[in-house]
Design a protein around this motif. Structure first.
Motif, short mmCIF file in Angstrom:
data_model
loop_
_atom_site.label_atom_id
_atom_site.label_comp_id
_atom_site.label_asym_id
_atom_site.label_seq_id
_atom_site.Cartn_x
_atom_site.Cartn_y
_atom_site.Cartn_z
N GLU A 1 -8.63 -15.59 -8.30
CA GLU A 1 -8.23 -14.58 -8.08
C GLU A 1 -8.56 -13.80 -8.45
O GLU A 1 -9.39 -13.11 -9.81
CB GLU A 1 -7.09 -14.92 -8.78
N GLU B 1 -2.44 -8.75 -5.56
CA GLU B 1 -2.63 -10.58 -5.90
C GLU B 1 -3.58 -11.24 -4.53
O GLU B 1 -2.99 -10.92 -3.58
CB GLU B 1 -1.86 -11.77 -6.47
N PHE C 1 1.65 -4.00 -7.93
CA PHE C 1 0.57 -4.90 -7.42
C PHE C 1 -0.26 -5.79 -6.52
O PHE C 1 0.92 -5.85 -5.99
CB PHE C 1 -0.27 -5.91 -9.19
N LYS D 1 -6.85 -9.30 -9.05
CA LYS D 1 -5.46 -8.56 -8.96
C LYS D 1 -5.49 -6.40 -8.96
O LYS D 1 -6.89 -6.29 -9.31
CB LYS D 1 -4.20 -8.24 -10.32
N LYS E 1 8.06 -10.67 -11.65
CA LYS E 1 7.22 -10.89 -10.96
C LYS E 1 8.57 -10.66 -9.68
O LYS E 1 9.03 -11.19 -9.11
CB LYS E 1 6.44 -10.92 -10.44
#
Length: 190
Positions: free
Chosen positions: A6, A146, A144, A8, A116
């Protein structure tokens, strides 16, 4: 155990609409979401080291249909050049409150909360490295993007990292926007 790769990257609020349009073009819209996380850990004197356990309450909505789920996650994180590689243990529970009481009973305490809000897309090509893309706001940190790939084998990690970086470039986001810190670190510094 899945391996989560992952990254971001920070997104300026003025870029949101253009980025959403690109994601609708390149991916398949999944849903909007609201994720509320509580992180638990043993106190330093407890004699245990498990890292932390996250209890996530996740609400999703698409075309008027809402769903809710509660996930418990424990990760072994490794971050290199802003890309996380996590060995992740995750399962769902029917009651977050009961599970949180269980964590307290075994000596874990909450130490951080995170929220979030955003939208999720699946970028299906290539199928072996489908990307979950989430455009989201983490309060009070900002916006952001992701990008995440779930791999089954260690030998898939390098290719997945390259695929995430290539897709980030396709979205028009420069690599210097990648955020190497975890949200937990950023919230702790805030």
């Amino acid at each position: 155990m899945a391996i989560e790769i992952e990254l971001k990257a920070a997104v300026d609020e003025g870029e949101l609409e253009g980025l959403k349009k690109r994601l609708f073009t390149l991916g398949v819209f999944l849903h909007s979401f609201e994720k509320r996380d509580i992180y638990f850990a043993f106190s330093p004197g407890a004699g245990f080291h498990l890292g932390h356990v996250r209890v996530r309450r996740e609400k999703t909505e698409r075309e008027g249909l809402e769903s809710e789920a509660i996930f418990v996650t424990q990760k072994h994180k490794h971050i290199k050049a802003g890309i996380e590689v996590n060995k992740e243990l995750e399962f769902s529970v029917s009651s977050g409150e009961v599970f949180e009481d269980f964590l307290r009973q075994i000596g874990m305490e909450p130490f951080l909360e995170k929220e979030k809000l955003g939208w999720a897309w699946r970028v299906p090509e290539p199928a072996a490295a489908a990307i979950l893309a989430e455009l989201l706001q983490v309060k009070p940190l900002g916006w952001f993007i992701e990008l995440e790939i779930l791999a089954q084998r260690e030998e898939d990690v390098a290719g997945s990292r390259a695929h995430l970086l290539a897709f980030l470039a396709e979205l028009g986001i420069p690599p210097e926007k990648i955020e190497a810190r975890t949200y937990s670190q950023m919230l702790g510094e805030h």
